[in-house]
Every structure is written in C-alpha cells, then in structure tokens.
Design a protein around this motif. Sequence first.
Motif, PDB file in Angstrom:
ATOM      1  N   MET A  16     -16.859 -34.377   4.604  1.00 34.09           N
ATOM      2  CA  MET A  16     -16.257 -34.020   5.886  1.00 34.09           C
ATOM      3  C   MET A  16     -15.905 -32.533   5.864  1.00 34.09           C
ATOM      4  SD  MET A  16     -15.092 -34.522   8.888  1.00 34.09           S
ATOM      5  CE  MET A  16     -15.445 -36.273   8.976  1.00 34.09           C
ATOM      6  N   ARG A  17     -16.396 -31.783   6.851  1.00 26.41           N
ATOM      7  CA  ARG A  17     -16.003 -30.388   6.968  1.00 26.41           C
ATOM      8  C   ARG A  17     -16.182 -29.905   8.399  1.00 26.41           C
ATOM      9  NH1 ARG A  17     -20.280 -26.190   4.267  1.00 26.41           N
ATOM     10  NH2 ARG A  17     -22.119 -26.726   5.513  1.00 26.41           N
ATOM     11  N   LYS A  18     -15.365 -28.950   8.775  1.00 28.22           N
ATOM     12  CA  LYS A  18     -15.423 -28.344  10.105  1.00 28.22           C
ATOM     13  C   LYS A  18     -15.183 -26.849   9.951  1.00 28.22           C
ATOM     14  CE  LYS A  18     -15.376 -32.022  13.078  1.00 28.22           C
ATOM     15  NZ  LYS A  18     -15.540 -33.112  12.147  1.00 28.22           N
ATOM     16  N   LYS A  19     -15.736 -26.059  10.866  1.00 28.41           N
ATOM     17  CA  LYS A  19     -15.458 -24.615  10.887  1.00 28.41           C
ATOM     18  C   LYS A  19     -14.033 -24.398  11.402  1.00 28.41           C
ATOM     19  CE  LYS A  19     -18.771 -21.854   9.456  1.00 28.41           C
ATOM     20  NZ  LYS A  19     -19.102 -20.495   9.834  1.00 28.41           N
ATOM     21  N   LEU A  20     -13.323 -23.468  10.801  1.00 29.70           N
ATOM     22  CA  LEU A  20     -11.960 -23.177  11.220  1.00 29.70           C
ATOM     23  C   LEU A  20     -11.909 -22.745  12.677  1.00 29.70           C
ATOM     24  CD1 LEU A  20      -8.973 -22.913  10.525  1.00 29.70           C
ATOM     25  CD2 LEU A  20      -9.443 -20.601   9.658  1.00 29.70           C
ATOM     26  N   GLN A  21     -12.938 -22.058  13.128  1.00 29.61           N
ATOM     27  CA  GLN A  21     -12.949 -21.615  14.526  1.00 29.61           C
ATOM     28  C   GLN A  21     -13.006 -22.803  15.483  1.00 29.61           C
ATOM     29  OE1 GLN A  21     -16.326 -19.061  14.146  1.00 29.61           O
ATOM     30  NE2 GLN A  21     -17.815 -20.596  14.795  1.00 29.61           N
ATOM     31  N   GLN A  22     -13.621 -23.922  15.066  1.00 35.60           N
ATOM     32  CA  GLN A  22     -13.605 -25.128  15.888  1.00 35.60           C
ATOM     33  C   GLN A  22     -12.183 -25.663  16.038  1.00 35.60           C
ATOM     34  OE1 GLN A  22     -16.835 -27.147  13.361  1.00 35.60           O
ATOM     35  NE2 GLN A  22     -17.123 -28.119  15.363  1.00 35.60           N
ATOM     36  N   LEU A  23     -11.451 -25.681  14.933  1.00 37.89           N
ATOM     37  CA  LEU A  23     -10.084 -26.196  14.953  1.00 37.89           C
ATOM     38  C   LEU A  23      -9.180 -25.277  15.764  1.00 37.89           C
ATOM     39  CD1 LEU A  23      -9.720 -27.308  11.213  1.00 37.89           C
ATOM     40  CD2 LEU A  23     -10.672 -28.566  13.147  1.00 37.89           C
ATOM     41  N   ALA A  24      -9.328 -23.990  15.573  1.00 38.30           N
ATOM     42  CA  ALA A  24      -8.513 -23.029  16.320  1.00 38.30           C
ATOM     43  C   ALA A  24      -8.792 -23.122  17.811  1.00 38.30           C
ATOM     44  CB  ALA A  24      -8.787 -21.612  15.819  1.00 38.30           C
ATOM     45  N   GLY A  25     -10.043 -23.427  18.161  1.00 35.66           N
ATOM     46  CA  GLY A  25     -10.420 -23.520  19.569  1.00 35.66           C
ATOM     47  C   GLY A  25      -9.785 -24.683  20.297  1.00 35.66           C
ATOM     48  N   LEU A  26      -9.260 -25.663  19.557  1.00 36.71           N
ATOM     49  CA  LEU A  26      -8.600 -26.808  20.178  1.00 36.71           C
ATOM     50  C   LEU A  26      -7.193 -26.472  20.658  1.00 36.71           C
ATOM     51  CD1 LEU A  26      -9.504 -29.518  17.497  1.00 36.71           C
ATOM     52  CD2 LEU A  26     -10.585 -29.253  19.734  1.00 36.71           C
ATOM     53  N   LEU A  27      -6.633 -25.388  20.138  1.00 35.54           N
ATOM     54  CA  LEU A  27      -5.223 -25.085  20.359  1.00 35.54           C
ATOM     55  C   LEU A  27      -5.033 -24.025  21.426  1.00 35.54           C
ATOM     56  CD1 LEU A  27      -4.246 -24.901  16.584  1.00 35.54           C
ATOM     57  CD2 LEU A  27      -3.961 -26.852  18.126  1.00 35.54           C
ATOM     58  N   THR A  28      -4.039 -24.215  22.270  1.00 31.51           N
ATOM     59  CA  THR A  28      -3.673 -23.206  23.255  1.00 31.51           C
ATOM     60  C   THR A  28      -2.555 -22.346  22.683  1.00 31.51           C
ATOM     61  OG1 THR A  28      -2.084 -24.723  24.266  1.00 31.51           O
ATOM     62  CG2 THR A  28      -4.307 -24.681  25.194  1.00 31.51           C
ATOM     63  N   ASP A  29      -2.475 -21.107  23.116  1.00 25.90           N
ATOM     64  CA  ASP A  29      -1.423 -20.185  22.661  1.00 25.90           C
ATOM     65  C   ASP A  29      -1.381 -20.072  21.143  1.00 25.90           C
ATOM     66  OD1 ASP A  29      -0.598 -19.781  25.313  1.00 25.90           O
ATOM     67  OD2 ASP A  29       0.656 -21.579  25.246  1.00 25.90           O
ATOM     68  N   VAL A  30      -2.555 -20.028  20.513  1.00 23.19           N
ATOM     69  CA  VAL A  30      -2.610 -19.856  19.068  1.00 23.19           C
ATOM     70  C   VAL A  30      -2.874 -18.382  18.743  1.00 23.19           C
ATOM     71  CG1 VAL A  30      -5.092 -20.408  18.986  1.00 23.19           C
ATOM     72  CG2 VAL A  30      -3.693 -20.645  16.925  1.00 23.19           C
ATOM     73  N   LYS A  31      -2.189 -17.867  17.757  1.00 25.15           N
ATOM     74  CA  LYS A  31      -2.427 -16.512  17.265  1.00 25.15           C
ATOM     75  C   LYS A  31      -3.082 -16.615  15.896  1.00 25.15           C
ATOM     76  CE  LYS A  31       1.485 -14.388  19.692  1.00 25.15           C
ATOM     77  NZ  LYS A  31       2.752 -13.618  19.541  1.00 25.15           N
ATOM     78  N   VAL A  32      -4.192 -15.898  15.725  1.00 24.07           N
ATOM     79  CA  VAL A  32      -4.963 -15.994  14.499  1.00 24.07           C
ATOM     80  C   VAL A  32      -4.762 -14.739  13.657  1.00 24.07           C
ATOM     81  CG1 VAL A  32      -7.259 -16.287  13.497  1.00 24.07           C
ATOM     82  CG2 VAL A  32      -6.674 -17.450  15.647  1.00 24.07           C
ATOM     83  N   PHE A  33      -4.403 -14.937  12.403  1.00 21.58           N
ATOM     84  CA  PHE A  33      -4.242 -13.838  11.463  1.00 21.58           C
ATOM     85  C   PHE A  33      -5.270 -14.025  10.353  1.00 21.58           C
ATOM     86  CE2 PHE A  33      -0.283 -14.409  13.621  1.00 21.58           C
ATOM     87  CZ  PHE A  33       0.227 -13.129  13.818  1.00 21.58           C
ATOM     88  N   GLY A  34      -6.385 -13.291  10.471  1.00 16.10           N
ATOM     89  CA  GLY A  34      -7.477 -13.431   9.523  1.00 16.10           C
ATOM     90  C   GLY A  34      -8.721 -13.963  10.213  1.00 16.10           C
ATOM     91  N   THR A  35      -9.754 -14.217   9.451  1.00 17.13           N
ATOM     92  CA  THR A  35     -11.025 -14.676  10.012  1.00 17.13           C
ATOM     93  C   THR A  35     -11.067 -16.196  10.139  1.00 17.13           C
ATOM     94  OG1 THR A  35     -13.429 -14.719   9.699  1.00 17.13           O
ATOM     95  CG2 THR A  35     -12.073 -14.716   7.708  1.00 17.13           C
TER      96      THR A  35
END
Length: 495
Positions: free
Chosen positions: A1-20
């Motif tokens: 089981m694996r997912k790209k972090l960008q997929q997970l981040a894309g599910l969230l509203t008002d998320v701030k990303v620090f890093g790639t």
Amino acid sequence: MRKKLQQLAGLLTDVKVFGTTDKWITDITADSREVQPGSLFVALKGVHADGHKFLAKAAEGGAVAALVEDVPDTLPEGMTLLQVQDVRSAMEIVVPFFFDYPGKTMRMIGVTGTNGKTTSTNIIRQVLERAGYKCGMIGTIHVLIGGEAVVSHNTTPDVVDLQKFLYRMKEAGCRYVVMEVSSHALALGRVAGIEYDTAVLTNITEDHLDFHKTMEAYRDAKSLLFEHLAEGDKPNKTAVFNADEPASRIIEGRTGVPYLTYGMGHGNDIYPVSYEVEARGMHLCLHTPVGEMDLQLKITGIFNVYNVMCAVGALLAEKIGKAEIEKVLNGFTGVPGRFQLVEAGQPYTVIVDYAHTPDGLENVLNTARLITKGRLWTVFGCGGDRDNKKRPIMGAIALRLADDVVVTSDNPRSEDPEKIIDQIETALKPVPEGKTVTRIADRKAAIEYALAHAGEQDVIMIAGKGHENYQILKDRTIHFDDKEVVESYWKEKRA
C-alpha cells in the motif's frame, strides 16, 4: 500500500505545506515507536502526550512527512510537514483514503450499547462463519482477522489502527466485519470512512459520563451510528433496535433506513415466546419473522435472552438462514469473562463477569440469584479515572441484591483505591440484618476472602474485570486474572 504525499495533501483544505510533496507514503501511524521508512506521522495532541514532541524521533525512524497543527522553528531533516487546524479531522479524511476505504467494500455490522456488545458480536461472527463467510471481528477482547487474533487496546481502535485492521481483513478475503462500536469512537470520529450496512442498539445505561457528561449526550453519541446509516451507496441497510430501551424510540426517528425491533413485547419482530433460565443454560423459544426458533442454549440469564435476540436481528437483516442461526446458537458456549463459570474443584459456584456498570452488575446479580440456593456473594470495585457518579449506585445495587458484599479495587489507575471504595461505601450503610459488607482494597485478598468464607450452596459473583488479565495501578500495569486467582487458591488448598 502506498500513495503520493501530494494526493493526501490534495484532500485537505486550508493546508500549509512545508517541504516537497513529491514523496511516496507507505504507512501511517500516530505512534512514533511504530514509524518505519516512508511513514506519515500523525502528531496528535492527546490527554497524556503531544505528538508534536516526537517529530524528531519520527524523522529519525524514517518518517518522510507529518500531519501537524504546530510547526517547529527548525524542520526535522528530510520530513515534509502538512499543517492543518485540526489534526484529528484531517486524519479522518486522509487515513481511510490511504487504505482505499476498506470499510466501504465489506459488509459492516456495527453493534453499539452499554452492555451486551461482546456476546452479541461473537454470536453474529460465529453464525456468519458457519454460513460460509470469512469474517473479521473488532471488539473489547481482541481483533479477529479470519482465525488470527490480534490484541486491541480500545473497544473501537483509533482511526489509524482501525483502518489498518480493516485493510488487513479485506486483503485476507473477509466478506463481513462485525464491530463493537463504542460511544467514544462515534463521538471522536474513529469510525470515519466506514459505511455500515447493519447497525444494532443493545441498550443505554449509565456509563462513560466522565466523557459525555450527561445521559443525553451519551445517547446522542450512540445515535450517530444510526444517523449516518443511510449515507453511501451500499444496498440493503437495516437498523436493529431493542424496543425495551427507551432511547430506541428517539433514535428510530433519526435513521433513514428500515428497521427491526426486538424485546419482550409480542408486538416486536423478535420476542421470546417462552424461556427457562437454569444454572448452566436455558431453553428459549423465540418468535422471529422467519418462524419460531426453539433453542437449547449453553448460556443463561435474562440479559442473554436480549443478547440472542440482538444477534438474531442482525443476522436476519443480513438475510442469514434460520437453520444456520439455530445450529450455532445451540452450540454457543459464551465468551470469556461473560457470566463465565469457573471450575476449580470448589464446592460452591464461582462466576466471573465483566459487569462494570450499574445495569451490568444488576443484570448478573439478578441472574446469579436465580441459581443460588444458599447465599449470594459479590466481589466488585469501580475503575479509577472514570465516571465516579456510578460508584454509590453500584454499591446500592450490590447491597440490595447480594447477601455478602466484598468491596475491592478494579483498575484504580491514578486514583487512590481507598478513596474509590469510600465513594462506593456511601451506599453500603446501614447494613441490613442478615447481610455483610467487607472492605478489602487488595483484589486478590478480597477474592480469596470470599472463597474462604463461602458455603457449599453459595454463589460467588466476581464482577468488573471479566476477561481482563491485567490490573492498571497508579504507577504500573500488573498481570491479574480473576479466574486464575480462583484456580490458584483451590490448587493450593487441595495441595
């Protein structure tokens, strides 16, 4: 089981990303000790610990990202942070998605209520397996994935552990999952991402008011299981209600699916035509929509009449045949720690039960009274760091229904056991003529006191811990098993 972090981040509203976010996530955990290379670490703020303090440790263990509310001045090396306002809410979105929503692909049966969940879910699971379905089970005693038993620390695990269990069940080929669903799990969103097919209510009696504060809030938490039942795309959904539970009438109006009722009244879909309760079993003739079931059970007690009706309701909702249900019920021997008879060569009857609520204690003592020819003993205490309002209530029930009451410790946790007993004892005075009350804080000594003083016709009910093989003290958790204490006492006595 694996997912790209960008997929997970894309599910969230008002998320701030620090890093790639160009990273693969191969696991999710809220415990820094369980981090492995590729993990997303969930930094939860709990009552006893704050996950944010373990970010560096998680990074050292191989976590490549973390879900956080607070961002430290120095970012952990190699770790991307997803900052959100509420980590728990974000976790409820991200975790089920990561595991491909296993709770939407299997038939999910959820049983909620104060008492009766464990026995009812065990009956349901055994019937489903008898009918040819591979089945997972999540409950108080353990998690079962097919035939494999896994220890769980909560009646309903947190979102991460629960989704992992469900994913493993799906991968193992389970068609059904039977779950005990606690009020905490419903109120805290632990069951997020699960679409239930059948939801069952056993009863609602006083418990967990340290968390819910009022009975209305406790009821409304249980109600959430039924309020969300109509959501989703799965067909053939059903609710099952105990008609003798007053809250059922309120919750029935909140569910948008068909429902079955069970109870003592003949206006219900399921009700007892007759029953005979005996010491080691009972005969039960049950009316059901598919015809009468004539059952010779190896479990006993009025509360088990309700547990059987509850399980039958869930199974009929899932279109399981009458013959399969009858075969399993006639061979069902009960669940460890649920009105469990202990045979250690003693001349009297000893029963171990998990009853730790007023209603639970009243039920088991009433049943024990039916099989008692001599005196009825009860050894019980109340858990620490839990609802203290029920302590005198349970004391009053014990004094009313038993002849000899031995008050002791349960799991005192951070509280002083003597102070817990003080609160129980407010309801144990004055002692009626012909009855006795004994106070022994050490649970082993309390059980042995009853074992040493009981007569041949007596029954000893040891209540509160049931299947548990540990005791939680202020500074440590020790091995402790009520059944083992009885067996050890009589082994030494015979020697």
